[in-house]
Each structure stands twice: as C-alpha cells, then as structure tokens.
Scaffold this motif. Structure first.
Motif, PDB file in Angstrom:
ATOM      1  N   GLU A  53       1.739  -3.418   9.377  1.00 28.91           N
ATOM      2  CA  GLU A  53       0.411  -2.682   9.168  1.00 28.91           C
ATOM      3  C   GLU A  53      -0.433  -3.218   8.080  1.00 28.91           C
TER       4      GLU A  53
ATOM      5  N   ALA B 129      -5.541  -8.590   6.373  1.00 30.16           N
ATOM      6  CA  ALA B 129      -6.238  -9.847   7.044  1.00 30.16           C
ATOM      7  C   ALA B 129      -7.578  -9.430   7.907  1.00 30.16           C
ATOM      8  N   ASN B 130      -7.743  -8.220   8.283  1.00 31.19           N
ATOM      9  CA  ASN B 130      -9.071  -7.476   8.658  1.00 31.19           C
ATOM     10  C   ASN B 130     -10.016  -7.363   7.546  1.00 31.19           C
ATOM     11  N   ASN B 131      -9.472  -6.996   6.255  1.00 31.10           N
ATOM     12  CA  ASN B 131     -10.434  -6.724   5.149  1.00 31.10           C
ATOM     13  C   ASN B 131     -10.494  -7.969   3.941  1.00 31.10           C
ATOM     14  N   ARG B 132     -10.163  -8.893   4.598  1.00 34.91           N
ATOM     15  CA  ARG B 132      -9.891 -10.074   3.549  1.00 34.91           C
ATOM     16  C   ARG B 132     -11.237 -10.353   2.450  1.00 34.91           C
ATOM     17  N   GLU B 133     -12.276 -10.357   3.141  1.00 35.59           N
ATOM     18  CA  GLU B 133     -13.398 -10.432   1.989  1.00 35.59           C
ATOM     19  C   GLU B 133     -13.606  -9.413   1.043  1.00 35.59           C
TER      20      GLU B 133
ATOM     21  N   SER C 290      -1.679  -6.760   8.370  1.00 38.05           N
ATOM     22  CA  SER C 290      -2.839  -6.620   9.349  1.00 38.05           C
ATOM     23  C   SER C 290      -4.083  -5.976   8.483  1.00 38.05           C
ATOM     24  N   LEU C 291      -3.787  -5.000   7.869  1.00 39.69           N
ATOM     25  CA  LEU C 291      -5.294  -4.376   6.981  1.00 39.69           C
ATOM     26  C   LEU C 291      -5.922  -5.406   6.057  1.00 39.69           C
TER      27      LEU C 291
END
Length: 162
Positions: free
Chosen positions: A25, A31-35, A28-29
């Motif tokens: 989890e 990867a989704n909020n990389r920037e 995943s977070l």
C-alpha cells in the motif's frame, strides 16, 4: 440434502502477510504521488543544507524551556500593545491600494533624489517662486488632501493627539 455448516474457518493473515500488504500500500501511494514526494524531499534537503532543520530540531528538543521563555516575554505589559499594533499595521497594509502605495513610494524616492541635488540654500524669494512650479503644487495639493482626510477621521472618531 446438504449437511449444515457448523464451523467456519476464518483466515487470519500472518504478521509477515500484514507487513507485506502494508508495504504494498505504501509503495502504491509513493508511486501515485511521486512528484509531490520528490518536491518534499528537495525542500527538506534545502532546509537541511541551510541549517533550518537543525534549528527546528533543537527548538523541538527544548520546547518546554522555549515555551516558558516565550510566555514570559508575551506576558510583559508592553507586549500586548505591541501585538495589537502589529495586527493593526497588518490590517492597514492589507487595506492599502497597491497602485497608490507604489505611486507614493516612487514619489518619495524621487523626492529624496531631488533633495540630494539641492544646494541647501533656499531664499524666501526662491521658496515663493517655487510655488509656481507644477510639481511643487502637485505635492502641496497631495499633502493638503492627506491632511484633510486625516483631520476628517480625527473629527469623526473624536480622537486627538493634543
């Protein structure tokens, strides 16, 4: 006919399975909020390199002592007036029209520059003659308007500095 179910086996994940799911989890977070995470890390690096993080860390470690000192300073008699005055100054700046402030600051700077060019000697005749200068008249008109507005406010609120 079917046999009745008397026992339901509930699957309980092991500690390792729970940790693996939690890590999944989190990944995943990330990867989704990389920037956003990259920007946050860059900000933290800048704060660290300038020493701000060390200062904040020290402040947090001594927060009780700092809190006592801050409360001691805030409880001084003049501090209440200082805080009220600061709030009023912030309100005043917020109410000012930026274009008018810009014009006023430019005029003040121009006046300071012109003042530096004066030779320091002004006769009465030269002073009277300067009243015909449109720039001098514009400044006098501006100051008169300022004084009228200030006086109107004093009279409205019955405030006086006498």
């Amino acid at each position: 006919m079917a046999k009745p179910i008397h026992h339901i086996e509930k699957r309980v994940p092991t500690k390792a399975e729970e940790q693996a799911e939690a890590i999944g989890e989190i990944m995943s977070l990330i990867a989704n909020n990389r920037e956003a995470i990259t920007t946050s890390l860059e900000i933290l690096q800048e704060l660290h390199s300038t020493g701000v993080l060390d200062a904040v860390k020290g402040l947090l470690k001594t927060r009780e002592k700092v809190g006592v000192l801050a409360m001691g300073q805030l409880n001084q008699p003049n501090m209440h007036n200082t805080i009220k005055n600061a709030i009023n100054m912030v309100k005043l700046v917020g109410e000012m029209d930026p274009e008018k402030v810009n014009t006023l600051m430019s005029a003040v700077m121009s006046g300071l520059d012109q003042m530096g060019e004066q030779d320091g000697k002004v006769s009465k005749w030269r002073l009277i003659k300067s009243m015909n200068d449109p720039d001098v008249l514009a400044s006098i008109a501006t100051m008169t308007g300022f004084l009228q507005g200030m006086g109107k406010e004093f009279n409205t609120n019955q405030k006086s500095f006498h």
